[in-house]
Design an enzyme around this catalytic site. Sequence first.
Site, PDB file in Angstrom:
ATOM      1  CD  GLU A 112       2.135  -2.459   3.464  1.00 29.56           C
ATOM      2  OE1 GLU A 112       1.536  -3.034   4.394  1.00 29.56           O
ATOM      3  OE2 GLU A 112       1.886  -2.706   2.261  1.00 29.56           O
ATOM      4  CG  ASP A 122      -5.186 -10.105   3.614  1.00 33.00           C
ATOM      5  OD1 ASP A 122      -3.993  -9.777   3.497  1.00 33.00           O
ATOM      6  OD2 ASP A 122      -5.780 -10.174   4.717  1.00 33.00           O
ATOM      7  CG  ASN A 133      -0.337   0.004   2.532  1.00 33.08           C
ATOM      8  OD1 ASN A 133       0.769   0.515   2.680  1.00 33.08           O
ATOM      9  ND2 ASN A 133      -1.006  -0.546   3.524  1.00 33.08           N
TER      10      ASN A 133
HETATM   11  N1  LIG Z   1     -11.926   3.339   1.361  1.00 32.28           N
HETATM   12  C1  LIG Z   1     -11.915   2.652   0.222  1.00 32.28           C
HETATM   13  N2  LIG Z   1     -12.787   2.985  -0.774  1.00 32.28           N
HETATM   14  C2  LIG Z   1     -12.802   2.299  -1.928  1.00 32.28           C
HETATM   15  N3  LIG Z   1     -11.982   1.264  -2.214  1.00 32.28           N
HETATM   16  C3  LIG Z   1     -11.097   0.889  -1.263  1.00 32.28           C
HETATM   17  C4  LIG Z   1     -11.014   1.566  -0.005  1.00 32.28           C
HETATM   18  N4  LIG Z   1     -10.059   0.982   0.731  1.00 32.28           N
HETATM   19  C5  LIG Z   1      -9.554  -0.001  -0.034  1.00 32.28           C
HETATM   20  N5  LIG Z   1     -10.163  -0.074  -1.230  1.00 32.28           N
HETATM   21  C6  LIG Z   1      -9.883  -1.043  -2.321  1.00 32.28           C
HETATM   22  O1  LIG Z   1      -9.082  -2.082  -1.782  1.00 32.28           O
HETATM   23  C7  LIG Z   1      -7.764  -2.093  -2.356  1.00 32.28           C
HETATM   24  C8  LIG Z   1      -6.713  -2.392  -1.293  1.00 32.28           C
HETATM   25  O2  LIG Z   1      -6.854  -1.471  -0.248  1.00 32.28           O
HETATM   26  P1  LIG Z   1      -5.654  -0.803   0.571  1.00 32.28           P
HETATM   27  O3  LIG Z   1      -4.898   0.103  -0.313  1.00 32.28           O
HETATM   28  O4  LIG Z   1      -6.300  -0.216   1.780  1.00 32.28           O
HETATM   29  O5  LIG Z   1      -4.766  -2.073   0.917  1.00 32.28           O
HETATM   30  P2  LIG Z   1      -4.045  -2.463   2.298  1.00 32.28           P
HETATM   31  O6  LIG Z   1      -3.693  -1.233   3.044  1.00 32.28           O
HETATM   32  O7  LIG Z   1      -2.975  -3.418   1.949  1.00 32.28           O
HETATM   33  O8  LIG Z   1      -5.196  -3.231   3.050  1.00 32.28           O
HETATM   34  P3  LIG Z   1      -5.063  -4.231   4.293  1.00 32.28           P
HETATM   35  O9  LIG Z   1      -3.616  -4.282   4.679  1.00 32.28           O
HETATM   36  O10 LIG Z   1      -5.973  -3.673   5.337  1.00 32.28           O
HETATM   37  O11 LIG Z   1      -5.552  -5.542   3.794  1.00 32.28           O
HETATM   38  C9  LIG Z   1      -7.621  -0.716  -2.997  1.00 32.28           C
HETATM   39  O12 LIG Z   1      -6.713  -0.786  -4.079  1.00 32.28           O
HETATM   40  C10 LIG Z   1      -9.056  -0.409  -3.428  1.00 32.28           C
HETATM   41  O13 LIG Z   1      -9.370  -1.086  -4.634  1.00 32.28           O
HETATM   42 MG   LIG Z   2      -1.849  -4.802   3.104  1.00 37.81          MG
END
Ligand SMILES: Nc1ncnc2c1ncn2[C@@H]1O[C@H](COP(=O)(O)OP(=O)(O)OP(=O)(O)O)[C@@H](O)[C@H]1O
Ligand SMILES: [Mg+2]
Length: 343
Positions: A214, A287, A211
């Site tokens: 990270e 995930d 993300n």
């Molecule tokens: N608030 C949001 N609104 C719309 N889509 C979202 C939102 N949060 C996440 N997503 C969708 O989910 C995908 C992954 O989310 P994010 O970027 O939060 O990953 P992450 O931080 O690795 O999540 P986690 O570690 O909690 O599993 C994004 O690319 C998007 O498609």
């Molecule tokens: Mg993640």
Amino acid sequence: MTKKMIASKVKFYESIDCFSKTKIFVLGDLMVDKYIYGKVSRISPEAPVPVVEVTNEKTMPGGAGNVANNIAALGGEVFLSGTVGTDNLGKELIAELSNQGINIEGIFEDDSRPTTLKTRIIAHHQQVVRCDWENRSHLSLSINKKILNYLKNIISKVDCIIISDYGKGVVNPFLLSKIISLTHAYSKVIIVDPKVEHFLRYRKVTIVTPNLVEAMAGMHWHRISSEKDIEELGKKILKKLNCLAVLITLGEKGMILFQYSFAGSKLQITKIPTAAKEVYDVTGAGDTVVGVLSLGIASGLDIHDSAYLANYAAGIVVGKLGTATVTTQELKETIISRGVYFK
Ligand SMILES: Nc1ncnc2c1ncn2[C@@H]1O[C@H](COP(=O)(O)OP(=O)(O)OP(=O)(O)O)[C@@H](O)[C@H]1O
Ligand SMILES: [Mg+2]
């Protein structure tokens, strides 16, 4: 969406029907996510904290277990590897994963650590506190070897390898370097959902899916002030890690894919807006992304189209409460409703 945006070896929609033929190895930190729900109507006489009257509780596999669950829910065959403690919680977790049809022969008991447990107490839709039981030290050499032997036995039959690194000790430098070498020797795709601590150790994997936080921390960047900065960051990661693609997830802004085309060294940057209609709970969306990305690639889609598919799946999962999964039916409906075209 234009015809140009989607271009694949196999038709996008049809690839979902191939999910049930895929075999994915998932290695990572297994954990249990526990949710305790309740009401607060008074402050404790013992300390200035709320008293939560518990009404309901549930537990579900988290971390790499959630990646595995997401793949299994879409019909993929999962070979899951990692560790649990010698406690009852570990046995319950293994039983639950096995119930979901996940192969659990690669999960080993480690008597030096408890099964990782994250307990959230939630009152009136607000998290009051989270308690973690965990030991983040590296795995012993003997468990590293057990995991490696397990992978050596099955690697020839799997389509894709996922490393789900939650920084709890399973993904350690020794194991990581051995697995990366093994995947190269067998010409397998390896996708890493990274944690900051090991960022530079993911060199030469196929795809990393950080993300934004990270991605920044992994490269020691402290500020991003524009989209141009994100593009610069993605390019730097691609170069530094020498991988085929970098998929940075951007929460409500969707994701951005950086990759070199197979034909040459031309860099392609694709911005993919979120497909979410409603957002209830974003836990575990990452995930879902890594799980569906692997299913897409294992089904014959290219990285670009697999990222689109992963983004659709993430858009569905954030509309559900808790650490959730997606079905093939839901994914197909989203694709139809979005009017995706084929080349
Ligand atoms: N608030 C949001 N609104 C719309 N889509 C979202 C939102 N949060 C996440 N997503 C969708 O989910 C995908 C992954 O989310 P994010 O970027 O939060 O990953 P992450 O931080 O690795 O999540 P986690 O570690 O909690 O599993 C994004 O690319 C998007 O498609
Ligand atoms: Mg993640």
